[in-house]
Motif scaffolding. Structure first.
Motif, mmCIF file in Angstrom:
data_model
loop_
_atom_site.group_PDB
_atom_site.id
_atom_site.type_symbol
_atom_site.label_atom_id
_atom_site.label_comp_id
_atom_site.label_asym_id
_atom_site.label_seq_id
_atom_site.Cartn_x
_atom_site.Cartn_y
_atom_site.Cartn_z
ATOM 1 N N THR A 27 0.709 -1.115 -0.062
ATOM 2 C CA THR A 27 0.044 0.001 0.084
ATOM 3 C C THR A 27 0.860 1.292 0.101
ATOM 4 O O THR A 27 0.625 2.253 -0.624
ATOM 5 N N VAL A 28 1.762 1.334 0.641
ATOM 6 C CA VAL A 28 2.836 2.609 0.792
ATOM 7 C C VAL A 28 3.467 2.619 -0.399
ATOM 8 O O VAL A 28 3.524 3.801 -0.954
ATOM 9 N N ILE A 29 3.865 1.368 -1.307
ATOM 10 C CA ILE A 29 4.819 1.747 -2.305
ATOM 11 C C ILE A 29 3.679 1.980 -3.593
ATOM 12 O O ILE A 29 4.107 2.867 -4.220
ATOM 13 N N GLU A 30 2.411 1.392 -3.560
ATOM 14 C CA GLU A 30 1.649 1.831 -4.440
ATOM 15 C C GLU A 30 1.104 3.355 -4.433
ATOM 16 O O GLU A 30 1.066 4.061 -5.457
ATOM 17 N N THR A 31 1.068 3.755 -3.316
ATOM 18 C CA THR A 31 0.545 5.190 -2.905
ATOM 19 C C THR A 31 1.571 6.245 -3.426
ATOM 20 O O THR A 31 1.316 6.968 -3.936
ATOM 21 N N MET A 32 2.726 5.996 -3.198
ATOM 22 C CA MET A 32 4.098 6.709 -3.374
ATOM 23 C C MET A 32 4.094 6.908 -4.985
ATOM 24 O O MET A 32 4.299 7.711 -5.883
ATOM 25 N N THR A 33 3.921 5.545 -5.625
ATOM 26 C CA THR A 33 4.128 5.503 -6.928
ATOM 27 C C THR A 33 2.906 6.147 -7.704
ATOM 28 O O THR A 33 3.159 6.917 -8.545
ATOM 29 N N GLU A 34 1.743 6.200 -7.229
ATOM 30 C CA GLU A 34 0.482 7.016 -8.032
ATOM 31 C C GLU A 34 0.629 8.372 -7.691
ATOM 32 O O GLU A 34 0.725 9.119 -8.489
ATOM 33 N N ALA A 35 1.267 8.833 -6.703
ATOM 34 C CA ALA A 35 1.699 10.231 -6.171
ATOM 35 C C ALA A 35 2.726 10.906 -7.343
ATOM 36 O O ALA A 35 2.275 11.799 -7.954
ATOM 37 N N LEU A 36 3.696 9.846 -7.461
ATOM 38 C CA LEU A 36 4.917 10.362 -8.238
ATOM 39 C C LEU A 36 4.461 10.377 -9.881
ATOM 40 O O LEU A 36 4.652 11.276 -10.598
#
Length: 93
Positions: A27-36
């Motif tokens: 979830t953390v990695i996906e959220t960061m990826t989506e923000a970028l």
């Protein structure tokens, strides 16, 4: 450290099942990826920040043939280390 080692460390540190640690990590990695991907920057105080850098088009060369090629403009993620992390990494130097 790779992703599975991070998941294992999280599971052990906070005493949760491996499956929950994997879900949190993903979830953390996906959220960061989506923000970028949306062009947003991410700042984690004491650790560092992730930003998107824009690169203009330029004329490059194929290293095998030496032929000129046109390189298209692109955006790439860039990590800037935070002061606390930099100091911890450079301890004893």
């Amino acid at each position: 450290m790779n992703k599975s080692e991070l998941i294992e460390a999280l599971a052990q540190d906070i005493n949760i099942p491996h499956r929950e640690a994997a879900a949190i990590t993903n979830t953390v990695i996906e959220t960061m990826t989506e923000a970028l991907a949306r062009g947003e920057s991410i700042e984690i105080r004491g650790f560092g920040s992730f930003v998107i850098k824009k690169y203009d088009a330029y004329e490059g060369r194929n290293p095998k043939t030496g032929k000129k090629i046109q390189v298209r403009p692109k955006k790439l993620p860039f990590f800037k280390v935070g002061k606390d992390l930099r100091e911890k990494v450079n301890v004893g130097k």
